[in-house]
Design a protein around this motif. Structure first.
Motif: not given
Length: 330
Positions: A316, A142-143, A23, A152, A204, A154, A308
């Motif tokens: 991100v 996000w994770s 992360t 979501w 983001c 992207y 993600c």
């Protein structure tokens, strides 16, 4: 009406033989490292995992699972259970999780007070600013497997409607379909990538909202919460009370009553309305200087490497698109 922030609780760490989740740019706390400081040994971790999962009534099937998945596990050692205490082991895990998750912090803000003439005044300190890290919220959200992975967005896009008369009309309904979001994404793709990084780069979309909230129907007790949303999610998801998509970021402090005494002590006269308005503005700037800290500026420039919710690792880049607020200086 003020939306009620709903946030997901931190999930328990997986066992050390699971794949770690990346992360951050640096190696984050993983189950392997967590096992060394949160659990006395792998056997303890296996027992605690068994206690926290499954039904609340241990049936024959649960007993079979204990024997098969815990006692029968290659890492299980009876010798490691000497002196085992469930409450102590649980408290140790809670402490370890708290160190590795985003949490509330209390800070002191500093504002400069105008004098107009004479010697400058010392900075006025506003204590008790409660806040959370924007970057840490991004990482955890996000994770998270609860972050609506299938909903979501992207990659932004532009929507068009073919009218019955043959004309084409642009549809404006979501942030990720806006011209500003598309432009930010295209600008990001044109800039040079990080050295040696071939990860997909995504934006983001940050959306902030704040308003003073009265705590009762009588009196003047109030709070000033600040919320953060992700524009990568549809507004139809963000507005659901059951959706963990509203993130409580901070409580904006008001200029305290002690400022009057502070000004009177140093200037020998009470502050004017103009001075109070100026200091309230300075306080709001101090709030955002603290929130947009070095960690956020680094993420803004270099991005954050996150695995993600859909299982894909991306870099991100946070970008601020909206801030809906009232006027604190009024």
């Amino acid at each position: 009406m003020v939306p009620t922030p709903i946030e997901s609780n931190a999930a328990l760490p997986p066992l050390p033989f699971d794949d770690p989740i990346t992360t951050t740019d640096t190696v984050p706390p993983t189950p392997n490292t967590l096992a060394s400081d949160a659990f006395d040994n792998p056997t303890t971790q296996l027992l605690l995992e068994w206690m926290w999962t499954g039904s609340d009534r241990k049936s024959c099937e649960e007993l079979n699972r204990l024997a098969r998945d815990v006692v029968g596990h290659p890492l299980f050692k009876v010798s490691e259970l000497v002196g085992f205490d469930a409450r102590r082991a649980t408290a140790k895990v809670d402490t370890a999780i708290a160190r590795h998750t985003d949490r509330w912090e209390e800070a002191t803000l500093e504002i400069k007070v105008p004098t107009g003439h004479g010697d400058p005044l010392p900075p006025f300190l506003v204590h008790g600013f409660l806040n959370r890290s924007i970057v840490e919220i991004i990482k955890s959200s996000w994770s998270s497997i609860e972050a609506h992975a299938s909903e979501w967005h992207y990659i932004p896009f532009r929507q068009f409607w073919q009218r019955p008369d043959g004309r084409t009309e642009r549809v404006h309904d979501e942030l990720y379909a806006s011209e500003a979001f598309n432009q930010a994404y295209e600008d990001l793709q044109r800039q040079d990538p990080e050295p040696g990084c071939t990860l997909e780069r995504v934006v983001c979309g940050l959306m902030f909202w704040s308003d003073s909230t009265h705590l009762a129907n009588f009196g003047d007790a109030s709070l000033w919460p600040l919320y953060m949303y992700f524009g990568n999610l549809s507004k139809y998801v963000r507005c659901k009370p059951s959706s963990p998509s509203c993130h409580h970021l901070a409580y904006i402090p008001k200029l305290p009553d002690t400022f009057y005494d502070f000004f009177l002590k140093h200037k020998k006269e009470p502050p004017t309305a103009d001075v109070l308005t100026h200091c309230r503005r300075e306080l709001m700037h101090a709030v955002w200087r603290h929130l947009l800290d070095e960690e956020f500026l680094k993420a803004y420039k270099h991005g954050i490497v996150i695995k993600c919710a859909d299982g894909i690792v991306r870099r991100v880049y946070p970008r601020i698109f909206t801030y809906s607020a009232d006027y604190p200086e009024k």
